[in-house]
Scaffold this motif. Structure first.
Motif, short mmCIF file in Angstrom:
data_model
loop_
_atom_site.label_atom_id
_atom_site.label_comp_id
_atom_site.label_asym_id
_atom_site.label_seq_id
_atom_site.Cartn_x
_atom_site.Cartn_y
_atom_site.Cartn_z
N LYS A 1 81.22 19.40 79.69
CA LYS A 1 80.96 20.65 78.97
C LYS A 1 80.70 21.74 80.00
O LYS A 1 80.05 21.51 81.02
CB LYS A 1 79.75 20.51 78.05
CG LYS A 1 80.00 19.53 76.93
CD LYS A 1 79.66 20.16 75.62
CE LYS A 1 79.80 19.10 74.54
NZ LYS A 1 80.62 19.47 73.48
N ILE A 2 81.18 22.94 79.71
CA ILE A 2 81.03 24.06 80.63
C ILE A 2 79.59 24.57 80.63
O ILE A 2 79.03 24.89 79.58
CB ILE A 2 82.00 25.20 80.26
CG1 ILE A 2 83.45 24.74 80.44
CG2 ILE A 2 81.71 26.45 81.08
CD1 ILE A 2 84.48 25.76 80.01
N LEU A 3 79.01 24.62 81.83
CA LEU A 3 77.67 25.18 82.03
C LEU A 3 77.75 26.61 82.56
O LEU A 3 76.85 27.40 82.32
CB LEU A 3 76.87 24.32 83.01
CG LEU A 3 76.56 22.89 82.57
CD1 LEU A 3 75.89 22.12 83.70
CD2 LEU A 3 75.70 22.90 81.32
N LYS B 1 74.28 29.06 88.94
CA LYS B 1 73.84 28.17 87.87
C LYS B 1 73.56 26.77 88.40
O LYS B 1 72.56 26.14 88.03
CB LYS B 1 74.89 28.12 86.74
CG LYS B 1 74.44 27.31 85.54
CD LYS B 1 73.26 27.96 84.84
CE LYS B 1 72.90 27.24 83.55
NZ LYS B 1 71.73 27.84 82.90
N LEU B 2 74.42 26.28 89.29
CA LEU B 2 74.21 24.96 89.90
C LEU B 2 72.86 24.90 90.61
O LEU B 2 72.08 23.97 90.42
CB LEU B 2 75.34 24.64 90.87
CG LEU B 2 75.13 23.41 91.75
CD1 LEU B 2 75.20 22.14 90.92
CD2 LEU B 2 76.14 23.37 92.88
N LEU B 3 72.58 25.91 91.41
CA LEU B 3 71.31 25.91 92.15
C LEU B 3 70.11 26.09 91.22
O LEU B 3 69.06 25.50 91.45
CB LEU B 3 71.34 26.99 93.22
CG LEU B 3 72.32 26.71 94.36
CD1 LEU B 3 72.35 27.87 95.34
CD2 LEU B 3 71.99 25.40 95.08
N THR C 1 69.64 22.53 89.79
CA THR C 1 69.12 21.56 90.76
C THR C 1 67.70 21.91 91.20
O THR C 1 66.90 21.02 91.44
CB THR C 1 70.06 21.43 91.98
OG1 THR C 1 70.27 22.72 92.58
CG2 THR C 1 71.40 20.84 91.58
N ASP C 2 67.39 23.21 91.29
CA ASP C 2 66.02 23.60 91.64
C ASP C 2 65.04 23.24 90.52
O ASP C 2 63.92 22.80 90.80
CB ASP C 2 65.94 25.11 91.94
CG ASP C 2 66.60 25.49 93.26
OD1 ASP C 2 66.90 24.57 94.07
OD2 ASP C 2 66.83 26.69 93.49
N GLU C 3 65.47 23.41 89.26
CA GLU C 3 64.62 23.02 88.13
C GLU C 3 64.36 21.51 88.15
O GLU C 3 63.25 21.05 87.92
CB GLU C 3 65.27 23.41 86.80
CG GLU C 3 65.16 24.87 86.47
CD GLU C 3 65.94 25.24 85.21
OE1 GLU C 3 66.42 24.34 84.50
OE2 GLU C 3 66.08 26.45 84.94
N GLU C 4 65.42 20.73 88.41
CA GLU C 4 65.27 19.27 88.46
C GLU C 4 64.35 18.86 89.59
O GLU C 4 63.52 17.95 89.44
CB GLU C 4 66.64 18.60 88.61
CG GLU C 4 67.49 18.69 87.36
CD GLU C 4 68.91 18.17 87.54
OE1 GLU C 4 69.26 17.77 88.68
OE2 GLU C 4 69.65 18.17 86.55
#
Length: 194
Positions: free
Chosen positions: A167-169, A182-184, A187-190
């Motif tokens: 699914k498109i993020l 968005k990727l960062l 990953t920063d939230e995780e």
């Protein structure tokens, strides 16, 4: 990517005006299409082979004649620093190099034209891989521009971020900032949760 005049013409209510007309464009939450192609090792690869592995997926639409695409590939393959002089580059993107090379995310390059702006062939991806040998990055060809038709890249590289369910993020038909940011963010939230 059908032609449209208003949002209600599109299944996903996303009619976007472009220089060549208005089209139904992908948006966040849309399912990425099934796509099978040859890779740099002459294997048939289904893009859905990368799904359901607990990893985010960056899909790059690129061409050999695109200077920024080559700069990006040079950075991903050799950690070349020329990319840091690009106006669109942000220092925080350096983390993405490690995410790709530590196999924490997938980065897939899809070439939709050759260096002469003709349809790509296996030779196109073979030469790309010869220039940018990186076994962490699958290289596929969009030999009939089917994926190109769906994504309609207007400025390349055009990078889309997908979740493990395809699914498109994050989607834009030009550039990498939307997907990289968005990727960062994800990953920063995780990382902060752990």
């Amino acid at each position: 990517s059908c032609e449209c005049t208003k949002d209600t013409d599109c299944i996903n209510s996303n009619c976007i005006k472009m220089p060549a007309g208005s089209y139904c464009m992908p948006t966040v939450g849309d399912q990425f299409p099934q796509f099978k192609s040859l890779d740099q090792f002459e294997d048939i690869v289904d893009i859905y082979d990368f799904s359901m592995n607990g990893k985010l997926i960056l899909v790059e639409m690129a061409t050999p004649w695109c200077a920024p695409c080559n700069v990006l590939a040079n950075w991903l393959s050799y950690n070349d620093e020329e990319i840091k002089s690009m106006i669109w580059w942000k220092p925080k993107y350096e983390k993405i190099y490690d995410l790709v090379h530590n196999n924490q995310i997938y980065f897939i390059t899809i070439l939709y034209e050759d260096e002469f702006r003709d349809l790509p062939t296996y030779q196109t991806i073979y030469e790309w891989y010869s220039n940018y040998p990186d076994d962490n990055i699958p290289i596929l060809i969009d030999s009939n521009k089917l994926l190109h038709w769906w994504l309609k890249p207007a400025g390349i590289p055009a990078i889309t971020l997908l979740d493990e369910n395809m699914k498109i993020l994050a989607f834009t038909n030009r550039g990498l900032n939307t997907a990289f940011d968005k990727l960062l963010e994800i990953t920063d939230e995780e990382k902060s949760k752990n």
